[in-house]
Enzyme design. Structure first.
Site: not given
Length: 316
Positions: A60, A64, A92, A191
């Site tokens: 992740r 990001h 975040n 996911h």
């Protein structure tokens, strides 16, 4: 003369475009730091063995990072008197993690070749190695990114898709980064590992109808209608720590934890690709690996741009 000048200009544009696409290389550290990849791999292996969730967290981090001004390590920067970082952005704050693991990896890499390997590349390699550790596909990571000296709080707030996103918003968000709808659906398969906070799926389980009622009831046990915002539930209810294609099967059963997850299988244009991945894990793995390479190519700093940070948390 005009024609020849025009052709020369076209040739120059093509050459520049080719060079831009060739800025990253899988062999970038082969001579300058031949132990780089094995050093990162060993540290990721230890971190995931200590806590399987860390694999999802490191994956992740890469996502990001890349969605805010490109894959430049900007997400790693701490706030300071002269810099506002991205860690306190809505997507975040109290959510993105793994910074200590990146610090450890950086320290280990610095011990074998100081000042050579960027933090941005470490994040990209760690994402791949995390997926492999949890049973997912491997891919050749393109390398040579340099680290940003700045960060963008507004970019983090605006560019990272929200868990409340509609299908059209997801498609648009990924398109803005040069990624296709196919890439978006494949990358959403990340996911299949990891967890989400109650605050990010409360509305979906309490107020929406495109969710399996028994599944919603089971999730409500750990996500009350008020309070418990940081309580966690697995994004993949079947195999939460294994990288596989069960995420897509869950969507077909209306067991997507986030609103944005279930949007991928809700009578829209993404349904057929979800069905393909649910039926064929190898196809998902292949497409996911290709999409990760595409994502890793978002606006990298190369050459003399940026720097190679000594400490991933602050500019040199």
């Amino acid at each position: 003369m005009r024609t020849s000048s025009f052709i020369a200009c076209i040739a120059l544009v093509v050459l520049c475009s080719t060079l831009a696409n060739a800025q990253l290389s899988s062999t970038f550290y082969d001579t300058t730091c031949p132990k780089a990849l094995s050093t990162v791999k060993a540290a990721v292996k230890a971190a995931v063995a200590n806590e399987k969730r860390m694999g999802a967290s490191l994956l992740r981090l890469h996502f990001h990072d890349c969605f805010v001004n490109g894959c430049d390590g900007s997400i790693l920067l701490d706030d300071s008197s002269s810099l506002t970082g991205e860690k306190t952005a809505r997507p975040n704050a109290n959510s993105v993690r793994g910074f200590d693991v990146v610090d450890t990896i950086k320290s280990n890499v610095e011990a074998v070749c100081s000042g050579v390997v960027s933090c941005a590349d470490i994040v990209a390699i760690a994402a791949r190695d995390s997926v492999v550790e949890l049973g997912g596909p491997s891919w050749t990571v393109q390398l040579g990114r340099r680290d940003s000296k700045t960060a963008s709080l507004s970019g983090a707030n605006n560019n990272i898709p929200a868990p409340t996103s509609s299908l059209s918003a997801l498609i648009s968000s990924f398109s803005n980064q040069g990624l296709s709808t196919k890439d978006m659906i494949a990358l959403s398969g990340a996911h299949t590992i990891g967890q989400a906070r109650c605050t990010n799926f409360r509305t979906h389980i309490y107020n929406e109808t495109n969710i399996n009622s028994a599944y919603a009831t089971s999730v409500k046990a750990n996500c009350p209608s008020a309070g418990g915002d940081n309580n966690l539930s697995p994004l993949d209810v079947q195999t939460p720590t294994a990288f596989d294609n069960k995420y897509y099967a869950n969507l077909q059963s209306q067991k997507g934890l986030l609103h944005s997850d279930q949007e991928l299988f809700n009578g829209g244009s993404a349904d057929s690709q979800v069905t393909t991945y649910s039926n064929n894990q190898n196809t998902f793995f292949s497409d996911f690996a290709a999409a990760m390479v595409n994502m890793g190519n978002i606006n990298p700093l190369t050459g003399s741009s940026g720097e190679v940070r000594k400490n991933c948390r602050k500019p040199n």
